[in-house]
Enzyme design. Structure first.
Site, PDB file in Angstrom:
ATOM      1  N   ASN A   6       0.869  -1.177   0.000  1.00 55.23           N
ATOM      2  CA  ASN A   6       0.000   0.000   0.000  1.00 55.23           C
ATOM      3  C   ASN A   6       0.908   1.230   0.000  1.00 55.23           C
ATOM      4  O   ASN A   6       1.483   1.585   1.021  1.00 55.23           O
ATOM      5  CB  ASN A   6      -0.878  -0.049   1.266  1.00 55.23           C
ATOM      6  CG  ASN A   6      -1.697   1.213   1.455  1.00 55.23           C
ATOM      7  OD1 ASN A   6      -1.761   2.070   0.569  1.00 55.23           O
ATOM      8  ND2 ASN A   6      -2.325   1.334   2.613  1.00 55.23           N
ATOM      9  N   TRP A   7       1.026   1.844  -1.177  1.00 51.68           N
ATOM     10  CA  TRP A   7       1.974   2.961  -1.323  1.00 51.68           C
ATOM     11  C   TRP A   7       1.425   4.258  -0.718  1.00 51.68           C
ATOM     12  O   TRP A   7       2.137   5.253  -0.658  1.00 51.68           O
ATOM     13  CB  TRP A   7       2.314   3.180  -2.801  1.00 51.68           C
ATOM     14  CG  TRP A   7       3.018   2.019  -3.453  1.00 51.68           C
ATOM     15  CD1 TRP A   7       3.363   0.812  -2.872  1.00 51.68           C
ATOM     16  CD2 TRP A   7       3.480   1.946  -4.802  1.00 51.68           C
ATOM     17  NE1 TRP A   7       3.996   0.015  -3.778  1.00 51.68           N
ATOM     18  CE2 TRP A   7       4.087   0.676  -4.984  1.00 51.68           C
ATOM     19  CE3 TRP A   7       3.432   2.830  -5.895  1.00 51.68           C
ATOM     20  CZ2 TRP A   7       4.647   0.274  -6.205  1.00 51.68           C
ATOM     21  CZ3 TRP A   7       3.989   2.428  -7.105  1.00 51.68           C
ATOM     22  CH2 TRP A   7       4.586   1.177  -7.255  1.00 51.68           C
ATOM     23  N   LYS A   8       0.167   4.257  -0.324  1.00 58.59           N
ATOM     24  CA  LYS A   8      -0.484   5.443   0.254  1.00 58.59           C
ATOM     25  C   LYS A   8      -0.251   6.652  -0.667  1.00 58.59           C
ATOM     26  O   LYS A   8      -0.197   6.484  -1.877  1.00 58.59           O
ATOM     27  CB  LYS A   8       0.006   5.665   1.684  1.00 58.59           C
ATOM     28  CG  LYS A   8      -0.207   4.403   2.543  1.00 58.59           C
ATOM     29  CD  LYS A   8      -0.056   4.623   4.007  1.00 58.59           C
ATOM     30  CE  LYS A   8      -0.263   3.293   4.731  1.00 58.59           C
ATOM     31  NZ  LYS A   8      -0.201   3.417   6.183  1.00 58.59           N
ATOM     32  N   HIS A  93      -9.595   1.088   4.840  1.00 57.06           N
ATOM     33  CA  HIS A  93      -8.334   1.286   5.560  1.00 57.06           C
ATOM     34  C   HIS A  93      -8.575   2.224   6.747  1.00 57.06           C
ATOM     35  O   HIS A  93      -9.375   3.151   6.656  1.00 57.06           O
ATOM     36  CB  HIS A  93      -7.283   1.864   4.612  1.00 57.06           C
ATOM     37  CG  HIS A  93      -5.910   1.871   5.209  1.00 57.06           C
ATOM     38  ND1 HIS A  93      -5.497   2.840   6.096  1.00 57.06           N
ATOM     39  CD2 HIS A  93      -4.873   1.001   5.082  1.00 57.06           C
ATOM     40  CE1 HIS A  93      -4.254   2.562   6.478  1.00 57.06           C
ATOM     41  NE2 HIS A  93      -3.858   1.451   5.877  1.00 57.06           N
ATOM     42  N   GLU A  95      -6.990   4.648   7.844  1.00 59.59           N
ATOM     43  CA  GLU A  95      -6.804   6.080   7.554  1.00 59.59           C
ATOM     44  C   GLU A  95      -8.050   6.672   6.906  1.00 59.59           C
ATOM     45  O   GLU A  95      -8.389   7.831   7.120  1.00 59.59           O
ATOM     46  CB  GLU A  95      -5.546   6.270   6.689  1.00 59.59           C
ATOM     47  CG  GLU A  95      -4.281   6.047   7.516  1.00 59.59           C
ATOM     48  CD  GLU A  95      -3.087   5.519   6.747  1.00 59.59           C
ATOM     49  OE1 GLU A  95      -3.079   5.554   5.510  1.00 59.59           O
ATOM     50  OE2 GLU A  95      -2.141   5.052   7.425  1.00 59.59           O
ATOM     51  N   GLU A 165      -5.366  -4.884  10.701  1.00 56.84           N
ATOM     52  CA  GLU A 165      -4.360  -3.843  10.898  1.00 56.84           C
ATOM     53  C   GLU A 165      -4.690  -3.071  12.168  1.00 56.84           C
ATOM     54  O   GLU A 165      -5.479  -2.126  12.141  1.00 56.84           O
ATOM     55  CB  GLU A 165      -4.366  -2.871   9.712  1.00 56.84           C
ATOM     56  CG  GLU A 165      -4.068  -3.521   8.381  1.00 56.84           C
ATOM     57  CD  GLU A 165      -3.506  -2.521   7.397  1.00 56.84           C
ATOM     58  OE1 GLU A 165      -2.389  -2.736   6.929  1.00 56.84           O
ATOM     59  OE2 GLU A 165      -4.162  -1.498   7.124  1.00 56.84           O
ATOM     60  N   GLY A 171       2.371   2.384  10.826  1.00 52.34           N
ATOM     61  CA  GLY A 171       3.302   3.485  10.645  1.00 52.34           C
ATOM     62  C   GLY A 171       3.984   3.920  11.933  1.00 52.34           C
ATOM     63  O   GLY A 171       4.628   4.972  11.977  1.00 52.34           O
ATOM     64  N   SER A 209       3.394  -2.010  10.411  1.00 56.94           N
ATOM     65  CA  SER A 209       4.843  -2.055  10.655  1.00 56.94           C
ATOM     66  C   SER A 209       5.467  -3.414  10.358  1.00 56.94           C
ATOM     67  O   SER A 209       6.379  -3.846  11.062  1.00 56.94           O
ATOM     68  CB  SER A 209       5.161  -1.600  12.086  1.00 56.94           C
ATOM     69  OG  SER A 209       4.726  -0.268  12.281  1.00 56.94           O
ATOM     70  N   GLY A 230       2.801  -1.119   4.324  1.00 57.47           N
ATOM     71  CA  GLY A 230       2.819   0.310   4.008  1.00 57.47           C
ATOM     72  C   GLY A 230       4.243   0.778   3.767  1.00 57.47           C
ATOM     73  O   GLY A 230       4.804   0.598   2.686  1.00 57.47           O
ATOM     74  N   GLY A 231       4.847   1.363   4.786  1.00 53.81           N
ATOM     75  CA  GLY A 231       6.179   1.971   4.673  1.00 53.81           C
ATOM     76  C   GLY A 231       7.197   1.118   3.931  1.00 53.81           C
ATOM     77  O   GLY A 231       7.877   1.613   3.016  1.00 53.81           O
TER      78      GLY A 231
HETATM   79  P1  PGA Z   1       2.768   0.374   7.710  1.00 55.05           P
HETATM   80  O1  PGA Z   1       1.319   0.544   7.059  1.00 55.05           O
HETATM   81  O2  PGA Z   1       3.348  -0.908   7.160  1.00 55.05           O
HETATM   82  O3  PGA Z   1       3.536   1.587   7.275  1.00 55.05           O
HETATM   83  O4  PGA Z   1       2.580   0.305   9.183  1.00 55.05           O
HETATM   84  C1  PGA Z   1       0.456  -0.553   6.866  1.00 55.05           C
HETATM   85  C2  PGA Z   1      -0.846  -0.066   6.269  1.00 55.05           C
HETATM   86  O5  PGA Z   1      -1.341   0.974   6.680  1.00 55.05           O
HETATM   87  O6  PGA Z   1      -1.421  -0.718   5.356  1.00 55.05           O
END
Ligand code: PGA
Length: 252
Positions: A6-8, A93, A95, A165, A171, A209, A230-231
């Site tokens: 997930n490149w956000k 998600h 967010e 998640e 993050g 993470s 994500g990251g």
């Molecule tokens: P993260 O994000 O790996 O940066 O914690 C995961 C996500 O939000 O899908």
């Protein structure tokens, strides 16, 4: 096993194309045993599609509007995502729930629309730290599953992916322990079996993470079928190392 990046809201046109082509190259041997998905920002879907064409890496979107066409300024419909080559769509998600006030019911509409257009939703669920500390994690996740999956029926297991998640792990560098994650995954597995029957093998991903150095421990848990990254998905080497950990776990 299944690993999605997930490149956000990261990358520009060039960086997105470069990252996708590196992911294709570095995951090539492992993408035979792991479903590898990249979810770039919507405006780079087409550029990334060109990079993953003729590879085993597939394309996902990060969000969708639950309707086909209409006066919804700024929104992207499932028809459009299907047209640009998406196989998967991340839905619900944390967010989106947190910053855009998406309700369980709205998330549920998205799930249905994505399935109607023969793409696979990656439904995200997960509790906040306050909810976990108040011993409400399972209640919250159970409610999110009911909201997201009410009225949904399956014909086969690869119509749906669920991602657990925990919000406090996204993050933050603070990942759930493999045991904490496994406990919630087992709860989700039971919920899905009660809902759909035991014959559908819906992948349950862990997200929050995930890094190359913790992926192996997480993926060795019996109910963890992969990760939503994500990251670490923004670095092709790190992402490929996580895909490798999933492949090793699949081969064991
Ligand atoms: P993260 O994000 O790996 O940066 O914690 C995961 C996500 O939000 O899908």
């Amino acid at each position: 096993m299944f690993v999605a990046g997930n490149w956000k809201m990261h990358t520009d046109h060039r960086a997105a194309s470069r990252l996708a082509s590196e992911v294709v190259r570095l995951t090539e041997p492992d993408a035979r045993v792991v479903d590898v998905v990249v979810c770039p920002p919507a405006v780079w879907l087409e550029a990334v599609r060109e990079q993953v064409r003729n590879s085993r890496v597939t394309l996902g979107a990060q969000n969708v509007f639950p309707g086909e066409t209409g006066a919804f300024t700024g929104e992207v419909s499932p028809l459009m995502l299907k047209g640009v080559g998406c196989t998967y769509v991340i839905v619900g998600h944390s967010e989106r729930r947190q910053y855009f006030n998406e309700s369980d019911a709205f998330v549920g509409e998205k799930v249905k629309q994505v399935m109607k257009h023969e793409m696979t939703p990656i439904l995200c669920v997960g509790e906040s730290l306050e909810e976990r500390d108040a011993d409400n994690a399972e209640t919250v996740v159970g409610r999110q599953l009911t909201g997201g999956l009410g009225g949904v029926s399956l014909k086969h297991g690869n119509q749906l992916v669920v991602a657990y998640e925990p919000v406090w792990a996204i993050g933050t560098g603070r990942t759930a322990s493999p045991e904490q994650a496994q406990a919630m995954h087992a709860f989700i597995r039971e919920n899905l079996i009660a809902r759909f029957g035991a014959e559908y093998n819906v992948p349950i991903l862990y997200g929050g993470s995930v890094k190359p150095d913790n992926a192996t421990d997480l993926f060795s848990q019996p109910d963890i079928d992969g990760g939503l990254i994500g990251g670490a998905s923004l670095d092709a080497e790190s992402f490929a190392a996580i895909v490798r950990a999933a492949a090793d776990s699949a081969r064991r």
